[in-house]
Design a protein around this motif. Sequence first.
Motif, PDB file in Angstrom:
ATOM      1  N   ARG A  10      74.182 -20.191  39.096  1.00 18.80           N
ATOM      2  CA  ARG A  10      75.385 -19.227  38.880  1.00 18.80           C
ATOM      3  C   ARG A  10      76.529 -20.316  39.135  1.00 18.80           C
ATOM      4  O   ARG A  10      77.566 -20.367  38.364  1.00 18.80           O
ATOM      5  CB  ARG A  10      75.714 -18.255  39.746  1.00 18.80           C
ATOM      6  CG  ARG A  10      76.973 -17.469  39.616  1.00 18.80           C
ATOM      7  CD  ARG A  10      77.250 -16.364  40.703  1.00 18.80           C
ATOM      8  NE  ARG A  10      76.196 -15.170  40.305  1.00 18.80           N
ATOM      9  CZ  ARG A  10      76.278 -14.180  41.171  1.00 18.80           C
ATOM     10  NH1 ARG A  10      77.234 -13.855  41.960  1.00 18.80           N
ATOM     11  NH2 ARG A  10      75.637 -13.073  40.877  1.00 18.80           N
ATOM     12  N   THR A  11      76.652 -20.999  40.198  1.00 22.62           N
ATOM     13  CA  THR A  11      77.624 -22.146  40.355  1.00 22.62           C
ATOM     14  C   THR A  11      77.644 -23.229  39.139  1.00 22.62           C
ATOM     15  O   THR A  11      78.548 -23.730  38.696  1.00 22.62           O
ATOM     16  CB  THR A  11      77.092 -22.724  41.619  1.00 22.62           C
ATOM     17  OG1 THR A  11      77.488 -22.122  42.656  1.00 22.62           O
ATOM     18  CG2 THR A  11      78.271 -24.063  42.144  1.00 22.62           C
ATOM     19  N   LEU A  12      76.370 -23.615  38.751  1.00 22.73           N
ATOM     20  CA  LEU A  12      76.228 -24.434  37.826  1.00 22.73           C
ATOM     21  C   LEU A  12      76.800 -24.230  36.513  1.00 22.73           C
ATOM     22  O   LEU A  12      77.544 -24.695  35.859  1.00 22.73           O
ATOM     23  CB  LEU A  12      74.836 -24.832  37.452  1.00 22.73           C
ATOM     24  CG  LEU A  12      74.564 -26.093  36.677  1.00 22.73           C
ATOM     25  CD1 LEU A  12      73.473 -27.003  37.427  1.00 22.73           C
ATOM     26  CD2 LEU A  12      73.815 -25.412  35.478  1.00 22.73           C
ATOM     27  N   GLU A  13      76.668 -22.869  36.184  1.00 22.05           N
ATOM     28  CA  GLU A  13      77.145 -22.158  34.935  1.00 22.05           C
ATOM     29  C   GLU A  13      78.806 -21.834  35.077  1.00 22.05           C
ATOM     30  O   GLU A  13      79.539 -22.292  34.213  1.00 22.05           O
ATOM     31  CB  GLU A  13      76.331 -21.076  34.579  1.00 22.05           C
ATOM     32  CG  GLU A  13      75.023 -21.071  34.049  1.00 22.05           C
ATOM     33  CD  GLU A  13      74.133 -20.027  33.611  1.00 22.05           C
ATOM     34  OE1 GLU A  13      73.754 -19.992  32.636  1.00 22.05           O
ATOM     35  OE2 GLU A  13      74.394 -18.983  34.366  1.00 22.05           O
ATOM     36  N   THR A  14      79.004 -21.333  36.354  1.00 26.70           N
ATOM     37  CA  THR A  14      80.591 -21.011  36.506  1.00 26.70           C
ATOM     38  C   THR A  14      81.256 -22.536  36.273  1.00 26.70           C
ATOM     39  O   THR A  14      82.492 -22.120  35.500  1.00 26.70           O
ATOM     40  CB  THR A  14      80.673 -20.304  37.820  1.00 26.70           C
ATOM     41  OG1 THR A  14      79.944 -19.178  37.822  1.00 26.70           O
ATOM     42  CG2 THR A  14      82.173 -19.905  38.183  1.00 26.70           C
ATOM     43  N   PHE A  15      81.117 -23.252  36.969  1.00 31.39           N
ATOM     44  CA  PHE A  15      81.801 -24.695  36.891  1.00 31.39           C
ATOM     45  C   PHE A  15      81.393 -25.447  35.905  1.00 31.39           C
ATOM     46  O   PHE A  15      82.028 -26.575  35.787  1.00 31.39           O
ATOM     47  CB  PHE A  15      81.890 -25.087  38.347  1.00 31.39           C
ATOM     48  CG  PHE A  15      82.506 -24.317  39.493  1.00 31.39           C
ATOM     49  CD1 PHE A  15      83.750 -24.283  39.466  1.00 31.39           C
ATOM     50  CD2 PHE A  15      81.737 -23.516  40.285  1.00 31.39           C
ATOM     51  CE1 PHE A  15      84.558 -23.412  40.353  1.00 31.39           C
ATOM     52  CE2 PHE A  15      82.250 -22.638  40.998  1.00 31.39           C
ATOM     53  CZ  PHE A  15      83.700 -22.390  41.271  1.00 31.39           C
ATOM     54  N   SER A  16      80.392 -25.224  35.131  1.00 28.62           N
ATOM     55  CA  SER A  16      79.981 -26.231  34.005  1.00 28.62           C
ATOM     56  C   SER A  16      79.768 -27.426  34.667  1.00 28.62           C
ATOM     57  O   SER A  16      80.183 -28.627  34.022  1.00 28.62           O
ATOM     58  CB  SER A  16      80.880 -25.937  33.028  1.00 28.62           C
ATOM     59  OG  SER A  16      80.548 -26.809  32.012  1.00 28.62           O
ATOM     60  N   ILE A  17      78.963 -27.828  35.637  1.00 30.50           N
ATOM     61  CA  ILE A  17      78.803 -29.060  36.089  1.00 30.50           C
ATOM     62  C   ILE A  17      77.338 -29.556  35.734  1.00 30.50           C
ATOM     63  O   ILE A  17      76.434 -28.769  35.301  1.00 30.50           O
ATOM     64  CB  ILE A  17      78.824 -29.117  37.779  1.00 30.50           C
ATOM     65  CG1 ILE A  17      77.915 -27.825  38.182  1.00 30.50           C
ATOM     66  CG2 ILE A  17      80.200 -28.877  38.173  1.00 30.50           C
ATOM     67  CD1 ILE A  17      77.827 -27.841  39.748  1.00 30.50           C
ATOM     68  N   ASP A  18      77.206 -30.945  35.896  1.00 30.71           N
ATOM     69  CA  ASP A  18      75.972 -31.460  35.270  1.00 30.71           C
ATOM     70  C   ASP A  18      75.162 -32.315  36.429  1.00 30.71           C
ATOM     71  O   ASP A  18      74.154 -32.774  35.847  1.00 30.71           O
ATOM     72  CB  ASP A  18      76.427 -32.488  33.998  1.00 30.71           C
ATOM     73  CG  ASP A  18      77.312 -33.536  34.679  1.00 30.71           C
ATOM     74  OD1 ASP A  18      77.218 -34.113  35.773  1.00 30.71           O
ATOM     75  OD2 ASP A  18      77.996 -34.106  33.559  1.00 30.71           O
ATOM     76  N   LEU A  19      75.787 -32.132  37.598  1.00 28.60           N
ATOM     77  CA  LEU A  19      75.045 -32.864  38.709  1.00 28.60           C
ATOM     78  C   LEU A  19      74.798 -34.340  38.718  1.00 28.60           C
ATOM     79  O   LEU A  19      73.958 -34.810  39.122  1.00 28.60           O
ATOM     80  CB  LEU A  19      73.662 -32.069  38.970  1.00 28.60           C
ATOM     81  CG  LEU A  19      73.891 -30.647  39.308  1.00 28.60           C
ATOM     82  CD1 LEU A  19      72.659 -29.869  39.413  1.00 28.60           C
ATOM     83  CD2 LEU A  19      74.837 -30.270  40.369  1.00 28.60           C
ATOM     84  N   ALA A  20      75.252 -35.005  37.515  1.00 29.70           N
ATOM     85  CA  ALA A  20      75.010 -36.346  37.379  1.00 29.70           C
ATOM     86  C   ALA A  20      75.918 -37.591  38.362  1.00 29.70           C
ATOM     87  O   ALA A  20      76.522 -36.786  39.341  1.00 29.70           O
ATOM     88  CB  ALA A  20      75.546 -36.889  35.857  1.00 29.70           C
ATOM     89  N   ALA A  21      75.449 -38.644  38.234  1.00 34.49           N
ATOM     90  CA  ALA A  21      75.957 -39.725  39.239  1.00 34.49           C
ATOM     91  C   ALA A  21      77.684 -39.682  39.204  1.00 34.49           C
ATOM     92  O   ALA A  21      78.097 -39.542  40.351  1.00 34.49           O
ATOM     93  CB  ALA A  21      75.636 -40.842  39.076  1.00 34.49           C
ATOM     94  N   GLY A  22      78.103 -39.652  37.945  1.00 28.92           N
ATOM     95  CA  GLY A  22      79.730 -39.489  37.588  1.00 28.92           C
ATOM     96  C   GLY A  22      80.227 -40.676  37.141  1.00 28.92           C
ATOM     97  O   GLY A  22      81.512 -40.830  37.109  1.00 28.92           O
TER      98      GLY A  22
END
Length: 224
Positions: free
Chosen positions: A46-58
Amino acid sequence: MLNGAVSADGKLALENRSLIQFSSRRDRQLVFRLRAKVDAVLSGARTLETFSIDLAAGGEKWREQRIRRGLSPEPLRVIVSGSASLDPRARIFRKRVSPIIILTTRNADKRKVAALNKVADAVKVFGEKKVSFAPALRWLRDQHGVKSMVCEGGGETNAALLRSGVVDELHLTMCPLLLSGRYAPTISDGHGVGSLKAAPRLKLKSVKQVKGEVFLVYQVLGAH
């Protein structure tokens, strides 16, 4: 590690869970600094979809830091989706920088699991109705060499990890505003503890104040 930014009244987001960014640039950089230190990054679906994050290094700066520490350029990315309801079209699946592992349950819809198998590198079952984190983390260690991980929420995922006794540190940024809301998410949601004895204890390791924000690091001692 758990990492999160909260309002002064302990809220992670607005009650309607809409996308807002209320912490400073310094806090947002902390996300990438922590990602640069670990083998894997974990988030609830849910957090990943809500904030549209990719968890990549950046970015290149952070990839270089990881390499200097002897890590792979990008962290392994782990998503918790007990019901397998994660959208296969989520942003993370369009950024193929490192393997994506989804942790789910036997109770998950088999058609949804099959759809996620097409976009993830692996979908692994741990637990009947809730993801069992202790065996899941052992599997990640044995199969993928994961010895360190940072979890970026949300509150229910954090709480489940704490209940499992697998959390060593909590990184908490307290921001100078009040969000209110009876149903607004907090840093640790889900089912509450039944007594003070069951509440995980924390030991303050460091505290730093910068322009109104307070950056706290706690060691998680476990329940008494």
